[in-house]
Design a protein around this motif. Structure first.
Motif, PDB file in Angstrom:
ATOM      1  N   ASP A   1       7.045   3.319  -3.271  1.00 22.36           N
ATOM      2  CA  ASP A   1       6.264   2.337  -2.517  1.00 22.36           C
ATOM      3  C   ASP A   1       6.109   1.015  -3.275  1.00 22.36           C
ATOM      4  N   TYR A   2       5.959   1.106  -4.596  1.00 25.37           N
ATOM      5  CA  TYR A   2       5.741  -0.118  -5.368  1.00 25.37           C
ATOM      6  C   TYR A   2       6.970  -1.029  -5.325  1.00 25.37           C
ATOM      7  N   LEU A   3       8.179  -0.443  -5.195  1.00 23.11           N
ATOM      8  CA  LEU A   3       9.384  -1.256  -5.104  1.00 23.11           C
ATOM      9  C   LEU A   3       9.443  -2.006  -3.779  1.00 23.11           C
ATOM     10  N   VAL A   4       8.932  -1.372  -2.727  1.00 27.14           N
ATOM     11  CA  VAL A   4       8.849  -2.060  -1.439  1.00 27.14           C
ATOM     12  C   VAL A   4       7.873  -3.222  -1.526  1.00 27.14           C
ATOM     13  N   GLU A   5       6.740  -2.977  -2.201  1.00 29.10           N
ATOM     14  CA  GLU A   5       5.735  -4.034  -2.370  1.00 29.10           C
ATOM     15  C   GLU A   5       6.305  -5.216  -3.154  1.00 29.10           C
ATOM     16  N   LEU A   6       7.161  -4.925  -4.138  1.00 26.63           N
ATOM     17  CA  LEU A   6       7.744  -5.990  -4.946  1.00 26.63           C
ATOM     18  C   LEU A   6       8.928  -6.663  -4.267  1.00 26.63           C
TER      19      LEU A   6
END
Length: 417
Positions: free
Chosen positions: A209-214
């Protein structure tokens, strides 16, 4: 301060939802461009992915009498049902999927694999309410809302017991209620299997999920990757026609979606971006970890380490690749990724016989109906073992395709495991 903190949290959540809605709208717009209104598809493999005007579709449908098309479709449907029946009985009554389909999850994230095993076992020995409680939790609902539905009901391993299949209706109508316990046993195995990989997909998606946020990965890329790592792809989502799905299930592969997922992972590994990077990591971890485990087991038991995938006439280990001798039985530690990798290595190391190796690989993956027909016509299986007498056809050819692998080995192998 508490009020401000809550307001900031609400604003962040609203921003996340707005971003998700924008990405979803963008995807719908892209789909509309790829599939303009007014155009139709033809449900045939030759025209997969192509769109035609309604007039052209009608003209094609009139080229063959409807009676001929109906007979062919019914015949293909019956063959597909027989293959799904054999697939379910051969692959369904087995609890080893955690270390087969789940092996890539284990080598990618032991923590997520442990969660999937925990929930799978609880679902098997408790009831489906455990599954419902997990899927209805706020965290899981957030993941599903963000990434789309990663829940797979009626997987290909249990197609014979799906809602549309005829077998459940036959069992329900069985006298003395004997069909009910059979349905219950298979349903528990199915729920356990599906729960394991639902948990794995959802937790893996959450970990990215954090990669999508970034902005380093898209929602579609994450969903596609976790599906492939857990051995599933949606044929309908890929635009594959019902006819082609029946042909794959009947004529080509024992597990079409699993095969497509693993081969898709190999294809992704040759690409760039998020999918390529994650596919290379998944394959590297899988092959590295399993080779180490195998080597350790072979050395601990005093056996020769066999890690050359080439055929024996080329100086390799052939069919003994990554096998251990356990009580007289040759037990292989490989799985679908190794099967694909071995076929690629053999074709690359012997280009003159690449076609033969490709045919042998396809035959080793063949669906039960087509595999039996191939064995009977040639008089031997893909390993070269003879299947030409009525007894061999009935046991190795037919019964072996509707029995779990461990039961088949116990019944027909010498010495017995």
């Amino acid at each position: 301060l508490k009020a401000l903190t809550k307001k900031v949290a609400d604003l962040q959540e609203n921003a996340r939802l707005e971003k998700f809605a924008a990405q979803k709208a963008s995807k719908h717009a892209s789909d509309a461009v790829r599939h303009p209104p007014g155009l139709q598809s033809i449900d045939e493999p030759a025209f997969s992915g192509l769109l035609f005007s309604p007039e052209d579709v009608k003209a094609y449908m009139n080229t063959l009498p409807s009676e001929v098309r109906g007979i062919a479709e019914r015949g293909m449907g019956v063959a597909a049902e027989l293959s799904s029946f054999a697939r379910t009985f051969q692959l369904g009554l087995d609890f080893g999927f955690h270390l087969i389909q789940g092996a890539m999850v284990l080598t990618r994230s032991p923590r997520i694999w442990g969660q999937s095993v925990k929930y799978s076992i609880a679902t098997m020995f408790r009831n489906s309410n455990y599954r419902a409680a997990y899927l209805s939790s706020p965290k899981v609902q957030r993941i599903i809302q963000r990434y789309g539905n990663l829940i797979h009901i009626d997987s290909e391993m249990f197609e014979a017991f799906s809602r549309e299949a005829p077998l459940p209706r036959v069992l329900k109508a069985a006298p003395l209620g004997v069909g009910k316990p059979v349905m219950s046993v298979f349903r528990r195995f199915a729920d356990s299997f599906e729960m394991a990989f639902d948990v794995a997909r959802l937790e893996m998606a959450d970990s990215f999920d954090y990669l999508v946020e970034l902005g380093e990965a898209s929602i579609d890329d994450v969903a596609a990757h976790v599906n492939k790592v857990t051995g599933v792809t949606s044929s309908r989502a890929l635009g594959i026609s019902a006819t082609q799905r029946q042909i794959e299930s009947t004529a080509f592969f024992l597990a079409p979606r699993y095969t497509r997922a693993i081969t898709g992972l190999f294809i992704d590994a040759a690409q760039g971006g998020f999918r390529g990077d994650q596919a290379r990591k998944a394959l590297r971890n899988f092959f590295g970890a399993t080779a180490m485990v195998y080597t350790g087991l072979a050395m601990a038991t005093g056996q020769e380490v066999k890690l050359d995938p080439r055929s024996k006439d080329q100086g390799g280990d052939g069919g003994e690749f990554m096998t251990l001798d356990i009580a007289g039985q040759k037990v292989g530690l490989g799985s679908k990724p190794y099967s694909v990798a071995r076929a690629l290595v053999k074709m690359a190391s012997d280009p003159a016989n690449a076609g033969r190796e490709a045919t042998r690989w396809l035959r080793s993956q063949s669906a039960p109906v087509s595999g039996l027909a191939w064995d009977v016509i040639t008089g031997k299986d893909f390993l070269g073992q003879p299947i030409d007498t009525p007894v061999q056809i009935a046991t190795d050819g037919m019964l072996g395709r509707v029995m779990p692998f461990y039961a088949e080995a116990w019944a027909f192998d010498e010495p017995r495991p």
